[in-house]
Design an enzyme around this catalytic site. Structure first.
Site, PDB file in Angstrom:
ATOM      1  N   ASP A   8      41.126  42.655  31.701  1.00 47.92           N
ATOM      2  CA  ASP A   8      41.342  42.872  33.268  1.00 47.92           C
ATOM      3  C   ASP A   8      42.249  41.586  33.535  1.00 47.92           C
ATOM      4  O   ASP A   8      42.675  40.690  32.780  1.00 47.92           O
ATOM      5  CB  ASP A   8      40.000  42.376  33.763  1.00 47.92           C
ATOM      6  CG  ASP A   8      39.972  42.109  35.286  1.00 47.92           C
ATOM      7  OD1 ASP A   8      40.460  42.828  35.920  1.00 47.92           O
ATOM      8  OD2 ASP A   8      39.331  40.923  35.249  1.00 47.92           O
ATOM      9  N   ASP A  10      42.711  39.929  37.428  1.00 51.57           N
ATOM     10  CA  ASP A  10      42.207  38.899  38.370  1.00 51.57           C
ATOM     11  C   ASP A  10      40.840  38.312  38.060  1.00 51.57           C
ATOM     12  O   ASP A  10      39.765  39.192  37.910  1.00 51.57           O
ATOM     13  CB  ASP A  10      42.053  39.722  39.837  1.00 51.57           C
ATOM     14  CG  ASP A  10      43.455  39.902  40.172  1.00 51.57           C
ATOM     15  OD1 ASP A  10      43.605  41.186  40.498  1.00 51.57           O
ATOM     16  OD2 ASP A  10      44.418  38.888  40.190  1.00 51.57           O
TER      17      ASP A  10
HETATM   18  C1  XBP Z   1      40.534  42.399  41.372  1.00 54.79           C
HETATM   19  C2  XBP Z   1      40.733  43.213  42.646  1.00 54.79           C
HETATM   20  C3  XBP Z   1      41.726  43.078  43.110  1.00 54.79           C
HETATM   21  C4  XBP Z   1      42.219  41.738  43.630  1.00 54.79           C
HETATM   22  C5  XBP Z   1      43.331  41.650  44.770  1.00 54.79           C
HETATM   23  O1  XBP Z   1      41.262  43.206  40.239  1.00 54.79           O
HETATM   24  O2  XBP Z   1      39.679  43.765  43.051  1.00 54.79           O
HETATM   25  O3  XBP Z   1      41.531  43.947  44.286  1.00 54.79           O
HETATM   26  O4  XBP Z   1      41.023  41.089  44.281  1.00 54.79           O
HETATM   27  O5  XBP Z   1      44.309  42.519  44.353  1.00 54.79           O
HETATM   28  P1  XBP Z   1      40.673  43.116  38.963  1.00 54.79           P
HETATM   29  P2  XBP Z   1      44.965  43.815  45.215  1.00 54.79           P
HETATM   30  O6  XBP Z   1      40.253  44.514  38.417  1.00 54.79           O
HETATM   31  O7  XBP Z   1      42.175  42.644  37.801  1.00 54.79           O
HETATM   32  O8  XBP Z   1      39.876  42.030  38.692  1.00 54.79           O
HETATM   33  O9  XBP Z   1      45.141  43.131  46.630  1.00 54.79           O
HETATM   34  O10 XBP Z   1      46.182  44.006  44.717  1.00 54.79           O
HETATM   35  O11 XBP Z   1      43.834  44.722  45.089  1.00 54.79           O
HETATM   36 MG    MG Z   2      38.512  40.843  37.476  1.00 58.25          MG
END
Ligand code: XBP
Ligand code: MG
Length: 232
Positions: A8, A10
């Protein structure tokens, strides 16, 4: 048969959500909207994955001022594009670092011939900005398969992005291990049948991770042999 580790982004590769939160607020300011997402509100809004979906959730559930009467989808799209530009600048400024153990695990996996993939809700632009700023390389230089939120019908906790990663890797779930930071991400990987290591982040600590194969503070806390033992 080969093995793959699916990361993953973020909260897992790096603690990015404070950067995202700042970028959302910069986009709202640039659009002349009186919206400001503080940490408590953002924590609530993180229940919804995807930046565009999160903005829509805020509009529908918190009823803020300044929402146009027509073409809400275009309003959200444009606002999110501004946020993505702001986020790239924040990351390029070096304000976001990889979490402990991430750099070392990527190197150890590559040395052992493991294949590397990404399964994330965010966008290719955000991934490249983060990896260029932290590892000095674009995502494609390190990760053979990169599956992003808008490329599949349903975002996490739906399994779509992980099922797409398995398909593009050409591997069964038991030859993969996923690494996540949130319950939404764990549910997505688990529903795809993939053993998942969870490294909770600042916004996800305290969530329920019962389906995880392993929960650790961060990746520096585990030996590679422990990860190897999770493969079928
Ligand atoms: C986490 C998310 C993303 C980020 C914001 O992604 O839910 O929406 O919070 O990025 P991950 P965007 O699956 O990597 O944990 O504004 O580009 O969505
Ligand atoms: Mg994440």
């Amino acid at each position: 048969m080969e093995r793959a580790i699916i990361f993953d982004v973020d909260g897992t590769l790096a603690e990015t959500e404070e950067g995202h939160r700042r970028a959302f607020n910069l986009a709202f300011e640039e659009a002349g909207l009186p919206w400001r997402w503080d940490r408590d509100l953002y924590h609530q809004l993180l229940a919804v994955t995807g930046g565009k979906e999160r903005i829509r959730y805020f509009i529908e559930d918190f009823g803020p001022q300044g929402v146009p009467g027509d073409d809400l989808a275009e309003f959200i799209r444009a606002l999110h594009a501004g946020k993505t530009r702001a986020y790239a600048d924040i990351v390029k400024d070096g304000d976001v670092e990889l979490r402990p153990g991430v750099r070392e695990l990527i190197a150890a996996a590559r040395e052992r011939g493991y294949r590397l993939a990404i399964a994330t809700t965010t966008t290719p632009a955000n991934i490249d900005a983060l990896l260029q700023a932290t590892l000095g390389q674009p995502a494609r230089a390190l990760f053979e398969v990169i599956c992003t939120g808008d490329s599949v019908p349903r975002k996490k906790p739906a399994p779509d992005v992980y099922l797409r990663a398995l398909e593009e890797l050409g591997l069964p779930a038991e030859r993969c291990v996923a690494i996540e930071d949130s319950r939404n991400g764990l549910l997505a990987a688990h529903a795809a049948g993939i053993a998942t290591i969870v490294t909770p982040g600042v916004y996800t600590i305290g969530e329920t991770f019962d389906e995880a194969a392993l929960v650790v503070d961060d990746l520096s806390a585990i030996e590679f042999a422990t990860i190897e033992a999770l493969f079928g």
